[in-house]
Write a protein that holds these residues in place. Structure first.
Motif, PDB file in Angstrom:
ATOM      1  N   LYS A  65       0.776  -1.248   0.000  1.00  0.00           N
ATOM      2  CA  LYS A  65       0.000   0.000   0.000  1.00  0.00           C
ATOM      3  C   LYS A  65       0.801   1.289   0.000  1.00  0.00           C
ATOM      4  O   LYS A  65       0.210   2.357  -0.014  1.00  0.00           O
ATOM      5  N   GLU A  66       2.122   1.227   0.001  1.00  0.00           N
ATOM      6  CA  GLU A  66       2.840   2.492   0.176  1.00  0.00           C
ATOM      7  C   GLU A  66       3.584   2.993  -1.061  1.00  0.00           C
ATOM      8  O   GLU A  66       4.168   4.074  -1.034  1.00  0.00           O
ATOM      9  N   MET A  67       3.573   2.233  -2.156  1.00  0.00           N
ATOM     10  CA  MET A  67       4.427   2.630  -3.270  1.00  0.00           C
ATOM     11  C   MET A  67       3.762   3.640  -4.204  1.00  0.00           C
ATOM     12  O   MET A  67       2.581   3.536  -4.511  1.00  0.00           O
ATOM     13  N   PHE A 113      10.189   7.536  -1.034  1.00  0.00           N
ATOM     14  CA  PHE A 113       8.779   7.911  -1.203  1.00  0.00           C
ATOM     15  C   PHE A 113       7.863   6.780  -0.753  1.00  0.00           C
ATOM     16  O   PHE A 113       7.983   5.656  -1.238  1.00  0.00           O
ATOM     17  N   ARG A 114       6.997   7.080   0.189  1.00  0.00           N
ATOM     18  CA  ARG A 114       6.015   6.077   0.629  1.00  0.00           C
ATOM     19  C   ARG A 114       4.695   6.776   0.877  1.00  0.00           C
ATOM     20  O   ARG A 114       4.643   7.808   1.552  1.00  0.00           O
ATOM     21  N   HIS A 115       3.622   6.172   0.357  1.00  0.00           N
ATOM     22  CA  HIS A 115       2.295   6.753   0.535  1.00  0.00           C
ATOM     23  C   HIS A 115       1.751   6.315   1.887  1.00  0.00           C
ATOM     24  O   HIS A 115       1.034   5.336   1.999  1.00  0.00           O
ATOM     25  N   GLU A 116       2.132   7.070   2.944  1.00  0.00           N
ATOM     26  CA  GLU A 116       1.673   6.761   4.295  1.00  0.00           C
ATOM     27  C   GLU A 116       0.850   7.939   4.798  1.00  0.00           C
ATOM     28  O   GLU A 116       0.816   8.991   4.168  1.00  0.00           O
ATOM     29  N   ARG A 117       0.246   7.773   5.965  1.00  0.00           N
ATOM     30  CA  ARG A 117      -0.476   8.900   6.554  1.00  0.00           C
ATOM     31  C   ARG A 117       0.535   9.854   7.176  1.00  0.00           C
ATOM     32  O   ARG A 117       1.255   9.480   8.103  1.00  0.00           O
ATOM     33  N   GLY A 121       7.329  12.828  12.089  1.00  0.00           N
ATOM     34  CA  GLY A 121       8.304  11.753  11.856  1.00  0.00           C
ATOM     35  C   GLY A 121       7.902  10.771  10.769  1.00  0.00           C
ATOM     36  O   GLY A 121       8.554   9.745  10.583  1.00  0.00           O
ATOM     37  N   ARG A 122       6.808  11.052  10.066  1.00  0.00           N
ATOM     38  CA  ARG A 122       6.361  10.147   9.003  1.00  0.00           C
ATOM     39  C   ARG A 122       5.852  10.986   7.837  1.00  0.00           C
ATOM     40  O   ARG A 122       4.850  11.668   7.956  1.00  0.00           O
ATOM     41  N   TYR A 123       6.575  10.939   6.746  1.00  0.00           N
ATOM     42  CA  TYR A 123       6.255  11.783   5.594  1.00  0.00           C
ATOM     43  C   TYR A 123       6.157  10.923   4.342  1.00  0.00           C
ATOM     44  O   TYR A 123       6.480   9.746   4.359  1.00  0.00           O
TER      45      TYR A 123
HETATM   46 MG    MG Z   1       6.907   1.732   7.547  1.00  0.00          MG
END
Ligand code: MG
Ligand code: ATP
Length: 431
Positions: A65-67, A113-117, A121-123
């Motif tokens: 889910k993060e790419m 690059f990661r499609h996270e919320r 500390g999380r981008y």
């Molecule tokens: Mg992670």
């Protein structure tokens, strides 16, 4: 007016002074890597999607889910913005046959690059430093890499970072543990969340890595991988521990540390801190002996780690360890526009001599008043204002006005310096 455009959510613009802290951190990293004889490697930010699917594993957070994946409009190739750099480094090392003359120690630095919320500390665009040692079987190089990270914390002035250590053994050992784990989780099916149920058969080890607080007690009591390791894996782990002890590096054993990616075996480790809230892991890594073969190359052992630069910078801020940033040595005050040609020519040798010189440039209304220029000079943090007034220049001189207090606490008087002596003055200032 058109609607203003904004940066993509979770992706940051970085200006001074923060960008100065980034540069400082990067310089510290490069210096230390050089002292450990790790060499810089630069690989593309875009890679074939298949590299990550094959390298990281299909049932991982990143691939599931993060790419950021897209199709090249011109040729239909499936591409992905790199979510991490190990797979790319391994691909590059294989593609260019870099292990032909022996093992390699490499490091990189750059955006991932990661499609996270997005949260503290999380981008979605974040930056990693990574170190990879390819072709070494360990555990000596595992211990070296861990020492390198520990030295970096010390070098940066950081404290309160704990090393957590585990061994994942080899694939066949994980298989035996996996069966026991599935049997255990099946007994507690009703307590599992959706994620855990979905991964129960595809990747049960990742269930242990869950961040769901309701599952903590359950995973705490689950069968431990360490109990399924064979003699060789245990020996590797014991040797690593002894090598860490010998270097005075302390650690905490964490049997639940499994790492989010499929490619790890034997040593895995994380550096964690409890001062950054939920995003407490600042650096993570381990051995990935199977990865080279998995992405289609000749088998070779490998080990590495990656650290999150945003989290390190945040920690530096929280611990008050961000350094003061450099200011210009001099600020050039230019009262008359007619003097500008001469001033520009005079300033270049000062910079060549190593001084940082900020020139007062003209705005839309031309050069501002002397008063406004001195205000800027002061705000720049410069030690001296160099005043290129018409009278001074006509006399072949420049006025040197100290802007800061000296050791005695007072600000010295302005002096006049012959233009011919500006070079020597600059050299004295540098010394
Ligand atoms: Mg992670
Ligand atoms: P997490 O469990 O926090 O999601 P991860 O296991 O996905 O981390 P790795 O892939 O091991 O992280 O990446 C190494 C390091 O990169 C992490 O320890 C962290 O410091 C940093 N990092 C990972 N994802 C992000 C992100 N989205 N934003 C900022 N830093 C990140």
């Amino acid at each position: 007016m058109a609607e203003p455009l904004r940066a993509v959510k979770g992706m940051n613009d970085i200006f001074a002074p923060a960008s100065g802290h980034w540069e400082w951190l990067e310089a510290k990293v490069r210096e230390l890597m050089a002292r450990y004889a790790y060499r810089n490697v630069r690989t593309p930010i875009v890679e074939p999607t298949a590299l990550f699917v094959r390298g990281l594993g299909e049932v991982t957070d990143i691939v599931e889910k993060e790419m950021y994946s897209f199709e090249d409009r011109l040729n239909g190739e499936q591409l992905t913005l790199r979510p991490e750099a190990t797979a790319g480094v391994v691909r590059a090392v294989q593609e260019h046959n870099q292990l032909y003359d022996g093992p390699k120690r490499l490091y990189y630095l750059g955006p991932m690059f990661r499609h996270e919320r997005p949260q503290r500390g999380r981008y979605r665009q974040f930056h990693q430093v990574g170190a990879e040692a390819l072709g070494f079987a360990g555990p000596d190089v595992d211990a070296e890499l861990i020492a390198l990270a520990a030295d970096l914390w010390a070098e940066l002035g950081l404290s309160g970072i704990t090393l957590e250590l585990n061994s994942l053994g080899q694939p066949n050992e994980r298989l035996a543990h996996r069966q026991a784990l599935i049997a255990y989780l099946e007994q507690h099916l009703d307590r599992l969340d959706e994620d855990a149920r979905r991964r129960l058969y595809s990747n049960p080890l990742r269930v242990l890595d869950t961040k769901n607080p309701d599952l903590q007690a359950l995973v705490e009591a689950a069968p431990k991988l360490i109990d399924y390791l064979g003699a060789a894996s245990l020996a590797h782990f014991e040797a690593l521990r002894a090598l860490l002890d010998a270097q005075g590096i302390t650690y905490r054993l964490n049997p639940r540390l499994v790492r989010g990616l499929d490619y790890y075996n034997l040593s895995v480790f994380e550096f964690v801190t409890d001062t950054l809230g939920a995003q407490g892991t600042v650096c993570a890594g381990g051995r990935y002996d199977g990865l080279l073969e998995q992405i289609g190359g000749k088998a070779a052992p490998a080990v590495g780690w990656a650290l999150g630069m945003e989290r390190i910078l945040e920690l530096l801020k929280v611990q008050g360890k961000l350094p003061p940033l450099p200011v210009p040595d001099c600020y050039a005050v230019v009262p008359q526009p007619e003097a500008m040609a001469q001033v520009l020519a005079l300033l270049r040798p000062l910079r060549a001599a190593g001084l940082a010189v900020q020139m007062h440039g003209a705005g839309p209304e031309g050069l501002s008043s002397m008063k406004a220029q001195f205000k800027k000079a002061d705000a720049s943090g410069a030690r001296y204002a160099l005043v290129f007034g018409a009278a001074e220049l006509a006399a072949g001189q420049v006025a040197v006005k100290p802007l800061r207090a000296d050791a005695t606490g007072s600000i010295q008087e302005q002096t006049l310096l012959p233009l011919a002596e500006v070079g020597q003055w600059a050299a004295r200032l540098r010394a």
